[in-house]
Scaffold this motif. Structure first.
Motif, PDB file in Angstrom:
ATOM      1  N   ALA A 107       0.843  -1.197   0.000  1.00  0.00           N
ATOM      2  CA  ALA A 107       0.000   0.000   0.000  1.00  0.00           C
ATOM      3  C   ALA A 107       0.880   1.251   0.000  1.00  0.00           C
ATOM      4  CB  ALA A 107      -0.927   0.012   1.203  1.00  0.00           C
ATOM      5  N   ASP A 108       0.296   2.371  -0.460  1.00  0.00           N
ATOM      6  CA  ASP A 108       0.959   3.668  -0.461  1.00  0.00           C
ATOM      7  C   ASP A 108       0.090   4.690   0.245  1.00  0.00           C
ATOM      8  OD1 ASP A 108       2.897   2.581  -2.185  1.00  0.00           O
ATOM      9  OD2 ASP A 108       1.767   3.205  -3.966  1.00  0.00           O
ATOM     10  N   LEU A 109       0.721   5.710   0.779  1.00  0.00           N
ATOM     11  CA  LEU A 109       0.026   6.917   1.213  1.00  0.00           C
ATOM     12  C   LEU A 109       0.261   7.975   0.145  1.00  0.00           C
ATOM     13  CD1 LEU A 109       0.855   6.969   5.020  1.00  0.00           C
ATOM     14  CD2 LEU A 109      -1.446   7.043   4.044  1.00  0.00           C
ATOM     15  N   TYR A 110      -0.823   8.545  -0.375  1.00  0.00           N
ATOM     16  CA  TYR A 110      -0.712   9.506  -1.478  1.00  0.00           C
ATOM     17  C   TYR A 110      -1.302  10.836  -1.050  1.00  0.00           C
ATOM     18  CZ  TYR A 110      -1.773  11.816  -5.922  1.00  0.00           C
ATOM     19  OH  TYR A 110      -1.887  12.732  -6.943  1.00  0.00           O
ATOM     20  N   ASN A 111      -0.513  11.910  -1.173  1.00  0.00           N
ATOM     21  CA  ASN A 111      -0.973  13.255  -0.864  1.00  0.00           C
ATOM     22  C   ASN A 111      -1.497  13.902  -2.136  1.00  0.00           C
ATOM     23  OD1 ASN A 111      -0.406  16.379  -0.659  1.00  0.00           O
ATOM     24  ND2 ASN A 111      -0.598  15.626   1.437  1.00  0.00           N
ATOM     25  N   LEU A 112      -2.780  14.261  -2.148  1.00  0.00           N
ATOM     26  CA  LEU A 112      -3.397  14.797  -3.362  1.00  0.00           C
ATOM     27  C   LEU A 112      -2.876  16.175  -3.723  1.00  0.00           C
ATOM     28  CD1 LEU A 112      -5.420  12.499  -2.505  1.00  0.00           C
ATOM     29  CD2 LEU A 112      -7.204  13.872  -3.577  1.00  0.00           C
ATOM     30  N   GLU A 113      -2.463  16.965  -2.735  1.00  0.00           N
ATOM     31  CA  GLU A 113      -2.029  18.329  -3.006  1.00  0.00           C
ATOM     32  C   GLU A 113      -0.608  18.378  -3.556  1.00  0.00           C
ATOM     33  OE1 GLU A 113      -2.681  20.126   0.804  1.00  0.00           O
ATOM     34  OE2 GLU A 113      -4.714  20.769   0.263  1.00  0.00           O
ATOM     35  N   SER A 114       0.306  17.631  -2.942  1.00  0.00           N
ATOM     36  CA  SER A 114       1.710  17.672  -3.360  1.00  0.00           C
ATOM     37  C   SER A 114       2.079  16.589  -4.358  1.00  0.00           C
ATOM     38  CB  SER A 114       2.619  17.554  -2.131  1.00  0.00           C
ATOM     39  OG  SER A 114       2.487  16.267  -1.543  1.00  0.00           O
TER      40      SER A 114
END
Length: 330
Positions: A107-114
């Motif tokens: 799994a990944d953590l994805y930041n929508l803004e950056s």
């Protein structure tokens, strides 16, 4: 029906085809009416951005395709830079997403803004955890007896203490100082995170979903072979149960963002209740939005709570057929 318009400045090539379908039933539940149904072919939606954009994959297969943003007309807006995603869960504020890769078991953590992508390592089940708050996600790690870890949006890992679960953890959630753990033996255990004391337990549970404020819990209870019931209960102390629906199979429980509605799938042709339903959590009244059960497809609400989508993959002889159906309510 509703009118579709293309957003200016979007990459219009290629775009999935869009079909607008007449609703199967008007419905007269309290404050709930099915306004229309929209289908996007060759697109598998997994979530919504805070602006109401769809996040998903285009083409004929989930394997290796890039995760991208599209508007409701099907026009591509941008890529995320993530490939091979098979599911995601948005943080409550919509700024981060937990992205799961079924074929890799990671799994990944994805930041929508950056656009930042943080790798988190092996996971045990697809979307078996849940967001704790805007900045951390509770995950079930892939180990023999399962282990719970709280991932911060910066990737920092914090172990979460819990009772030993010999049969493995099927699903877990952490909200308002209480840890909810569903075991492979269908036992739901709720403990206080401070001292670890049990708050309440319930057996025979095959699935559960907490309301956004953590005060109510929707759960599926297996009462006998080929018979399940959907129950709403007090999430803090347990009990105060209200049976909402019955069927051979029940699943994919999903609360609207404001906690006023619960969507679910049911299969029970002999009892005259099969398909997708939306229930008013206060009154218990419900409307059918589809007569086709989607017990394997996640029901995902839009940020405004006025729509939800269900995505499916139909296997073909040469290529698969992916599509997303959006149900609009008013």
């Amino acid at each position: 029906m509703f009118l579709l318009t293309a957003a200016p400045g979007c990459d219009r090539s290629p775009s999935p085809s869009v079909t607008v379908v007449d609703p199967p039933a008007a419905g007269t539940g309290v404050n709930t009416v099915l306004a229309g149904i929209q289908r996007l072919d060759q697109f598998y939606g997994m979530g919504w951005s805070p602006e109401g954009e769809l996040i998903g994959i285009s083409g004929a297969s989930l394997a290796g395709a890039p995760l991208e943003f599209r508007n409701l007309a099907g026009d591509k807006i941008r890529d995320t830079g993530i490939k091979g995603a098979t599911g995601l869960q948005m943080a409550p504020d919509g700024k981060n997403a937990w992205v799961y890769h079924r074929y890799e078991g990671t799994a990944d953590l994805y930041n929508l803004e950056s656009g930042r992508i943080t790798r988190t390592g092996p996971q045990s089940r697809e979307l078996s955890g849940a967001w704790v708050d805007d900045k951390s996600y509770l995950a079930v790690l892939a180990e023999q007896k399962s282990r719970l870890v709280r991932f911060g949006i910066d990737g920092e890992m914090t172990p979460v203490e819990h009772e030993n679960v010999e049969s493995g953890i099927v699903k877990a959630a952490l909200k308002a100082g209480r840890l909810y753990v569903l075991s492979g033996e269908r036992e739901l255990t709720v403990t206080e995170t401070g001292g670890g004391a049990r708050a309440w337990t319930r057996s025979g549970v095959s699935d559960f979903a907490l309301s956004p404020d953590g005060r109510q819990i929707a759960l599926v209870s297996v009462t006998e072979p080929d018979q399940s019931v959907l129950v709403l209960a007090d999430a803090v102390r347990g009990g105060s149960e209200k049976t909402a629906a019955r069927g051979r199979l029940l699943g994919q429980l999903s609360w609207s963002p404001d906690g006023s509605r619960v969507a679910f799938s049911v299969f029970s042709p002999d009892q005259g209740m099969t398909g997708l339903y939306v229930m008013n959590a206060d009154s218990g009244r419900m409307i059918p939005v589809s007569y086709k059960p989607n017990l394997k497809s996640v029901i995902d609400w839009s940020p405004a709570g006025t729509s939800f989508m269900v995505s499916e993959v139909l296997s073909g002889d040469i290529t698969d057929n992916m599509f997303t159906t959006i149900y609009q309510l008013k």
